[in-house]
Design a protein around this motif. Structure first.
Motif, PDB file in Angstrom:
ATOM      1  N   LEU A 256       8.477  27.201 121.798  1.00  0.00           N
ATOM      2  CA  LEU A 256       8.784  25.920 122.077  1.00  0.00           C
ATOM      3  C   LEU A 256       9.987  25.435 122.062  1.00  0.00           C
ATOM      4  CD1 LEU A 256       5.980  24.885 119.376  1.00  0.00           C
ATOM      5  CD2 LEU A 256       5.696  24.598 121.848  1.00  0.00           C
ATOM      6  N   ALA A 257      10.880  25.747 121.336  1.00  0.00           N
ATOM      7  CA  ALA A 257      12.243  25.502 121.609  1.00  0.00           C
ATOM      8  C   ALA A 257      13.004  25.552 122.834  1.00  0.00           C
ATOM      9  CB  ALA A 257      13.228  26.312 120.370  1.00  0.00           C
TER      10      ALA A 257
ATOM     11  N   ILE B  85      19.249  35.009 108.296  1.00  0.00           N
ATOM     12  CA  ILE B  85      17.897  35.320 108.550  1.00  0.00           C
ATOM     13  C   ILE B  85      17.607  36.773 109.289  1.00  0.00           C
ATOM     14  CG2 ILE B  85      15.658  34.630 109.380  1.00  0.00           C
ATOM     15  CD1 ILE B  85      16.626  31.812 108.465  1.00  0.00           C
ATOM     16  N   PRO B  86      18.077  36.644 110.561  1.00  0.00           N
ATOM     17  CA  PRO B  86      18.053  38.297 111.160  1.00  0.00           C
ATOM     18  C   PRO B  86      18.336  39.121 110.595  1.00  0.00           C
ATOM     19  CG  PRO B  86      18.905  36.560 112.765  1.00  0.00           C
ATOM     20  CD  PRO B  86      18.865  35.848 111.414  1.00  0.00           C
TER      21      PRO B  86
ATOM     22  N   ASP C 203      12.934  34.934 121.631  1.00  0.00           N
ATOM     23  CA  ASP C 203      14.420  34.719 121.279  1.00  0.00           C
ATOM     24  C   ASP C 203      14.546  34.843 119.671  1.00  0.00           C
ATOM     25  OD1 ASP C 203      15.028  33.631 123.587  1.00  0.00           O
ATOM     26  OD2 ASP C 203      14.876  31.584 123.249  1.00  0.00           O
ATOM     27  N   LEU C 204      13.867  34.517 118.810  1.00  0.00           N
ATOM     28  CA  LEU C 204      13.870  34.712 117.285  1.00  0.00           C
ATOM     29  C   LEU C 204      13.589  36.154 116.952  1.00  0.00           C
ATOM     30  CD1 LEU C 204      12.730  31.257 116.500  1.00  0.00           C
ATOM     31  CD2 LEU C 204      15.044  31.958 116.534  1.00  0.00           C
ATOM     32  N   THR C 205      12.316  36.885 117.472  1.00  0.00           N
ATOM     33  CA  THR C 205      11.917  38.014 116.925  1.00  0.00           C
ATOM     34  C   THR C 205      12.438  39.237 117.469  1.00  0.00           C
ATOM     35  OG1 THR C 205      10.234  37.774 118.477  1.00  0.00           O
ATOM     36  CG2 THR C 205       9.762  37.102 116.051  1.00  0.00           C
TER      37      THR C 205
ATOM     38  N   SER D 138       7.827  32.679 114.277  1.00  0.00           N
ATOM     39  CA  SER D 138       9.100  32.780 115.191  1.00  0.00           C
ATOM     40  C   SER D 138       8.759  32.879 116.521  1.00  0.00           C
ATOM     41  CB  SER D 138      10.182  33.925 114.596  1.00  0.00           C
ATOM     42  OG  SER D 138       9.541  34.868 113.710  1.00  0.00           O
ATOM     43  N   LEU D 139       7.458  33.910 117.017  1.00  0.00           N
ATOM     44  CA  LEU D 139       7.176  33.634 118.261  1.00  0.00           C
ATOM     45  C   LEU D 139       7.033  32.197 118.941  1.00  0.00           C
ATOM     46  CD1 LEU D 139       4.678  36.627 118.357  1.00  0.00           C
ATOM     47  CD2 LEU D 139       6.776  36.710 119.621  1.00  0.00           C
TER      48      LEU D 139
END
Lengths: 145, 116
Positions: free
Chosen positions: B75-76, A55-56, B92-94, B69-70
């Motif tokens: 939350l994760a 995905i990234p 983390d994800l962005t 994703s933010l």
């Protein structure tokens, strides 16, 4: 008085055609972008990369293409043609950032490029973080994790 | 099937924003900000996660996915480390997307000249 009324009516009818056309163009171009994203993920899965890593990579590929296209100049023409089809996906984010960088390049590296880089994308990041913080706190309290 | 869903979902969001852009006085900046907030809101109760399961890549490309994703990363991380995790895990994800957007724009700005 009559002229303004006439202009208003004329504008309404003129705009109507464009609106439907624009919406269809945005639907198709946005759909193609979304489909390309899924195709890239499928291709990466074929190389043995798992989905969370694919995905990234897919998003970075789109950002790279949009940034390069904006710097080379042809992406601006595409945006005026396809409008929201390219502005709403992540390509619009990269396009806004690169174009504001390029616009203020002449004003120097600090007060030009540095302070104007987030001129257009800053609002997205700001409201994203604020809303994610508020909703995250609410979810944390309700969810009782 | 994921391909068709991607086409429909991404196209629908783009079409709706085009309609909002044409029929109201809102600018693209307003619309992207609103969509990010909507994405974050939808993930508050894990709705956007289910959309991604059904739609696939098409749900990850619109800017709503940025808000998703933010909050998802926040939350994760909050599950692991408590309240502070909301602050620590937000990017983390962005992070990959934002960092590469900044780096690519910087490099291309140094290399290329503005066109108009």
């Amino acid at each position: 008085m009559r002229n303004t009324k006439y202009e208003r009516i004329a504008n309404e009818h003129k705009a109507d055609e464009n609106r439907i056309g624009n919406a269809i163009i945005a639907f198709i171009s946005g759909g193609v972008i979304g489909m390309l994203g899924e195709i890239i993920i499928e291709v990466l899965l074929g190389f043995g990369i798992n989905r969370t890593e694919a995905i990234p990579i897919m998003i970075v590929i789109f950002i790279f293409i949009a940034s390069l296209g904006t710097a080379l100049g042809f992406f601006d023409n595409l945006v005026t043609k396809f409008k929201c089809g390219l502005l709403i996906p992540i390509t619009g984010f990269a396009h806004a950032m690169t174009s504001s960088c390029l616009d203020y390049k002449n004003e120097g590296p600090i007060y030009g490029l540095g302070s104007n880089m987030f001129k257009l994308t800053g609002s997205v990041i700001l409201y994203g973080i604020v809303s994610a913080y508020i909703f995250g706190t609410i979810r944390y309290i309700i969810g009782g994790m | 099937m994921l391909l068709i869903n991607s086409f429909l979902f991404c196209g629908l969001i783009c079409m709706l924003s085009q309609l909002i852009l044409d029929n109201t006085k809102l600018t693209p900046g307003h619309i992207t900000s609103i969509l990010v907030v909507i994405g974050a809101f939808l993930d508050t109760f894990s709705i956007y996660d289910r959309i991604i399961e059904v739609v696939g890549g098409g749900a990850l490309l619109p800017i709503t996915s940025f808000g998703h994703s933010l909050i998802h990363g926040a939350l994760a991380q909050a599950e692991k480390t408590g309240v502070l995790g909301i602050l620590m895990g937000m990017f983390d994800l962005t992070a990959a997307g934002i960092v590469f957007a900044i780096i690519f724009s910087f490099i291309f700005t140094l290399i290329f000249k503005p066109r108009n």
